[in-house]
Design an enzyme around this catalytic site. Structure first.
Site, short mmCIF file in Angstrom:
data_model
loop_
_atom_site.label_atom_id
_atom_site.label_comp_id
_atom_site.label_asym_id
_atom_site.label_seq_id
_atom_site.Cartn_x
_atom_site.Cartn_y
_atom_site.Cartn_z
N LYS A 192 5.77 -4.49 -5.68
CA LYS A 192 4.33 -4.67 -5.89
C LYS A 192 3.94 -4.27 -7.31
O LYS A 192 3.15 -4.97 -7.97
CB LYS A 192 3.55 -3.85 -4.86
CG LYS A 192 3.67 -4.40 -3.44
CD LYS A 192 3.21 -3.41 -2.38
CE LYS A 192 3.50 -3.93 -0.98
NZ LYS A 192 3.19 -2.96 0.08
N ASP B 279 -5.25 -4.14 1.43
CA ASP B 279 -4.32 -4.41 2.53
C ASP B 279 -5.03 -5.06 3.71
O ASP B 279 -4.39 -5.64 4.60
CB ASP B 279 -3.65 -3.11 3.01
CG ASP B 279 -2.22 -2.97 2.51
OD1 ASP B 279 -1.58 -4.02 2.26
OD2 ASP B 279 -1.74 -1.84 2.37
N GLN C 187 1.29 2.99 1.30
CA GLN C 187 2.47 2.36 1.87
C GLN C 187 2.82 2.95 3.23
O GLN C 187 2.90 4.16 3.39
CB GLN C 187 3.66 2.52 0.91
CG GLN C 187 4.91 1.80 1.36
CD GLN C 187 4.76 0.29 1.42
OE1 GLN C 187 4.19 -0.32 0.53
NE2 GLN C 187 5.26 -0.32 2.48
#
Length: 291
Positions: free
Chosen positions: A52, A119, A96
């Protein structure tokens, strides 16, 4: 059979994002800034976050990686999330997953500002998605929708079977495929571990989206000719044929199912790259929404 090539498609989208960022710079608009919080030393998580950060650098975003120890307390993590929420220079935040067992993923998700939740997991964004209102869509389902759109896969009126009901993929996928959008407008059946007669259901499916994490679960005898297959699963399985000692397998027995498919995603190189590029798209959206 047409391969739904997520690697190529994501590369195309990155070039589009890169061009948009260049235009923003010329206009004097701030460069999108994505922050990622990584707790602990999980190998897979470090790989994902690294990919990412690399993607951010490529398209011209600013990125910040915040590393915290395994023994970080829940309150320490929540305070770090609040700190990022209050930082006006940061446009998007991802924490994460998975997190250490002593930390509540729900609490962390609810603490992230919905405006920075690229997200797409915050209840506010999930609710807006269900109501077909503008919101950040969960990255993997959004990536799948983009892939279907770019390959002009016909979803209208089709029977779509989703295997797996996780909040990250299966459940939001069922909502997106049923919405009055393009792609979308499918008749959706959401199946899971308690579903009976799964094979009978998948044999009726025009589109199957598999997100189980069970290697080669979907076999040729479970699908009809002409089916569209989206394989979200990715599992390391031991292999004596590779230097690493393992091979990546999807939830679909690719070789035999591909022969019956009209479209199919490979593993790797299908859904995975689209997930990362969806985060980039959401972060760019965060900046553009404030212009």
């Amino acid at each position: 059979m047409i391969l739904l090539d997520g690697k190529k498609t994501s590369a195309d989208i990155k070039e589009e994002i890169k061009a948009e960022v260049s235009l923003l710079k010329k206009k004097g608009v701030k460069v999108p800034h994505l922050a990622a919080i990584l707790v602990g030393n999980d190998g897979a998580s470090q790989t994902y976050v690294g990919a990412k950060v690399k993607a951010c650098e490529y398209v011209g975003f600013t990125s910040t990686l915040i590393r915290l120890d395994d023994n970080t307390t829940e309150e320490e993590l929540l305070n770090k999330v609040r700190e990022v929420n209050n930082n006006v220079d940061i446009d998007g935040l991802i924490v994460q997953l998975p997190l250490p067992k002593h930390i509540s993923e729900i609490k962390v998700t609810e603490t992230i500002s919905p405006d920075k939740d690229v997200d797409g997991f915050h209840p506010a964004n999930v609710g807006k998605m269900a109501l077909n209102l503008p919101s950040y869509l969960p990255a993997t389902p959004a990536g799948i929708m983009e892939l279907l759109a770019r390959y002009d896969v016909d979803t209208v009126g089709k029977h779509c079977v989703v295997i797996g009901r996780s909040h990250i993929v299966g459940s939001p996928m069922s909502i997106l495929m049923a919405r009055n959008t393009k792609p979308g407008n499918s008749t959706v059946t959401l199946t899971h571990s308690r579903t009976q007669n799964l094979k009978e259901i998948t044999l009726q499916a025009d589109i199957i989206i598999v997100a189980l994490g069970k290697p080669e679960f979907l076999t040729a005898d479970m699908v009809k000719d002409g089916v569209v297959i989206v394989d979200v699963g990715i599992t390391r399985v031991p292999s004596t044929e590779t230097k690493s000692g393992f091979r990546l397998k999807g939830d679909v027995k690719f070789d035999e199912v591909a022969e019956k498919s009209s479209f199919i995603t490979p593993v790797p190189g299908g859904v995975g790259p689209m997930t990362i590029v969806s985060l980039m798209m959401n972060t760019l959206q965060a900046v553009k929404s404030r212009l």
